[in-house]
Motif scaffolding. Structure first.
Motif, PDB file in Angstrom:
ATOM      1  N   TRP A 262     -34.350   4.671 -60.044  1.00 56.76           N
ATOM      2  CA  TRP A 262     -33.280   5.676 -59.915  1.00 56.76           C
ATOM      3  C   TRP A 262     -33.419   6.490 -58.636  1.00 56.76           C
ATOM      4  O   TRP A 262     -32.462   7.028 -58.119  1.00 56.76           O
ATOM      5  N   TRP A 263     -34.628   6.572 -58.101  1.00 53.78           N
ATOM      6  CA  TRP A 263     -34.863   7.387 -56.912  1.00 53.78           C
ATOM      7  C   TRP A 263     -34.220   6.775 -55.669  1.00 53.78           C
ATOM      8  O   TRP A 263     -34.091   7.413 -54.654  1.00 53.78           O
ATOM      9  N   ARG A 264     -33.807   5.483 -55.754  1.00 50.95           N
ATOM     10  CA  ARG A 264     -33.168   4.833 -54.604  1.00 50.95           C
ATOM     11  C   ARG A 264     -31.671   5.120 -54.565  1.00 50.95           C
ATOM     12  O   ARG A 264     -30.957   4.600 -53.737  1.00 50.95           O
ATOM     13  N   VAL A 265     -31.210   5.932 -55.490  1.00 50.62           N
ATOM     14  CA  VAL A 265     -29.782   6.263 -55.539  1.00 50.62           C
ATOM     15  C   VAL A 265     -29.561   7.682 -55.017  1.00 50.62           C
ATOM     16  O   VAL A 265     -30.128   8.644 -55.543  1.00 50.62           O
ATOM     17  N   ILE A 266     -28.745   7.795 -53.982  1.00 48.36           N
ATOM     18  CA  ILE A 266     -28.459   9.100 -53.387  1.00 48.36           C
ATOM     19  C   ILE A 266     -26.950   9.272 -53.219  1.00 48.36           C
ATOM     20  O   ILE A 266     -26.191   8.353 -53.495  1.00 48.36           O
ATOM     21  N   ASN A 267     -26.504  10.419 -52.726  1.00 45.17           N
ATOM     22  CA  ASN A 267     -25.071  10.639 -52.547  1.00 45.17           C
ATOM     23  C   ASN A 267     -24.590  10.023 -51.243  1.00 45.17           C
ATOM     24  O   ASN A 267     -25.388   9.532 -50.446  1.00 45.17           O
ATOM     25  N   ALA A 268     -23.287  10.053 -51.008  1.00 40.15           N
ATOM     26  CA  ALA A 268     -22.683   9.383 -49.839  1.00 40.15           C
ATOM     27  C   ALA A 268     -23.050  10.075 -48.537  1.00 40.15           C
ATOM     28  O   ALA A 268     -22.887   9.509 -47.470  1.00 40.15           O
ATOM     29  N   LYS A 269     -23.549  11.291 -48.608  1.00 44.53           N
ATOM     30  CA  LYS A 269     -23.901  12.025 -47.399  1.00 44.53           C
ATOM     31  C   LYS A 269     -25.328  11.738 -46.950  1.00 44.53           C
ATOM     32  O   LYS A 269     -25.768  12.208 -45.919  1.00 44.53           O
ATOM     33  N   GLY A 270     -26.060  10.997 -47.748  1.00 48.59           N
ATOM     34  CA  GLY A 270     -27.424  10.665 -47.380  1.00 48.59           C
ATOM     35  C   GLY A 270     -28.422  11.700 -47.878  1.00 48.59           C
ATOM     36  O   GLY A 270     -29.598  11.667 -47.527  1.00 48.59           O
ATOM     37  N   TYR A 271     -27.940  12.605 -48.719  1.00 50.39           N
ATOM     38  CA  TYR A 271     -28.831  13.644 -49.256  1.00 50.39           C
ATOM     39  C   TYR A 271     -29.159  13.348 -50.715  1.00 50.39           C
ATOM     40  O   TYR A 271     -28.420  12.658 -51.411  1.00 50.39           O
TER      41      TYR A 271
ATOM     42  N   ILE B  58     -31.345  11.318 -45.318  1.00 48.88           N
ATOM     43  CA  ILE B  58     -31.793   9.953 -45.055  1.00 48.88           C
ATOM     44  C   ILE B  58     -30.875   9.303 -44.024  1.00 48.88           C
ATOM     45  O   ILE B  58     -29.669   9.489 -44.071  1.00 48.88           O
ATOM     46  N   ASP B  59     -31.440   8.555 -43.099  1.00 46.55           N
ATOM     47  CA  ASP B  59     -30.657   7.869 -42.077  1.00 46.55           C
ATOM     48  C   ASP B  59     -29.947   6.675 -42.702  1.00 46.55           C
ATOM     49  O   ASP B  59     -30.507   5.594 -42.851  1.00 46.55           O
ATOM     50  N   LEU B  60     -28.707   6.875 -43.098  1.00 45.83           N
ATOM     51  CA  LEU B  60     -27.949   5.822 -43.774  1.00 45.83           C
ATOM     52  C   LEU B  60     -27.749   4.604 -42.879  1.00 45.83           C
ATOM     53  O   LEU B  60     -27.636   3.485 -43.363  1.00 45.83           O
ATOM     54  N   THR B  61     -27.727   4.808 -41.584  1.00 49.16           N
ATOM     55  CA  THR B  61     -27.525   3.679 -40.665  1.00 49.16           C
ATOM     56  C   THR B  61     -28.720   2.726 -40.699  1.00 49.16           C
ATOM     57  O   THR B  61     -28.630   1.598 -40.250  1.00 49.16           O
ATOM     58  N   LEU B  62     -29.833   3.188 -41.241  1.00 47.16           N
ATOM     59  CA  LEU B  62     -31.041   2.365 -41.281  1.00 47.16           C
ATOM     60  C   LEU B  62     -31.441   1.951 -42.687  1.00 47.16           C
ATOM     61  O   LEU B  62     -31.981   0.876 -42.909  1.00 47.16           O
ATOM     62  N   PHE B  63     -31.168   2.823 -43.667  1.00 45.52           N
ATOM     63  CA  PHE B  63     -31.658   2.570 -45.021  1.00 45.52           C
ATOM     64  C   PHE B  63     -30.575   2.337 -46.069  1.00 45.52           C
ATOM     65  O   PHE B  63     -30.887   2.024 -47.211  1.00 45.52           O
ATOM     66  N   LEU B  64     -29.311   2.524 -45.710  1.00 44.35           N
ATOM     67  CA  LEU B  64     -28.249   2.314 -46.702  1.00 44.35           C
ATOM     68  C   LEU B  64     -28.131   0.834 -47.075  1.00 44.35           C
ATOM     69  O   LEU B  64     -27.903  -0.009 -46.211  1.00 44.35           O
TER      70      LEU B  64
END
Length: 111
Positions: A65-74, A101-107
DNA sequence: CAACTGACTGCCG
DNA sequence: CCGGCAGCCAGTT
């Protein structure tokens, strides 16, 4: 697995959990992404609610569950955001000074 | 039985 | 560019 899942409550949650389990280590996925892959159509709230129930059931040991975040990367976790950040950092995910979180790298794209 | 809230997202001002 | 409002489902009071 694709979609075409029934609208029954229990099954919906199962789809969400299954999708969350598909997130590869070192990557993160937004609620909306999980909802779309789970066949909810974009109901991110259901994902958050499902995870809420999940955590309450102590299934956090089986579902990342910890790998789930909001669309803003927070991290939107209202219970243990610090724990979630620690777990993500353990996976190799880096955070900005603001805890973003850097979504461009980890999304996760959903591959 | 009916209403409110909640781990969210997208659009409008 | 940043702040506010409405919409969705399920569980709880």
């Amino acid at each position: 697995m694709q979609k075409s899942l029934p609208k029954t409550a229990g099954t919906t949650y199962e789809a969400i959990f299954a999708t969350v389990c598909l997130i590869p280590p070192g990557k993160v996925a937004s609620y909306g992404r999980i909802a779309a892959l789970a066949g909810l159509g974009g109901q991110a709230r259901l994902v958050g609610y499902a995870l809420h129930s999940l955590r309450a059931g102590k299934l956090g040991d089986e579902v990342p569950w910890w790998r789930v975040i909001n669309a803003k990367g927070y991290i939107s976790n209202a219970y243990e955001p610090d724990l979630q950040q620690a777990l993500l950092a353990q996976e190799g995910v880096t955070f900005t000074a603001k805890g973003q979180i850097d979504l461009t790298l980890f999304l996760w794209d959903g591959a």
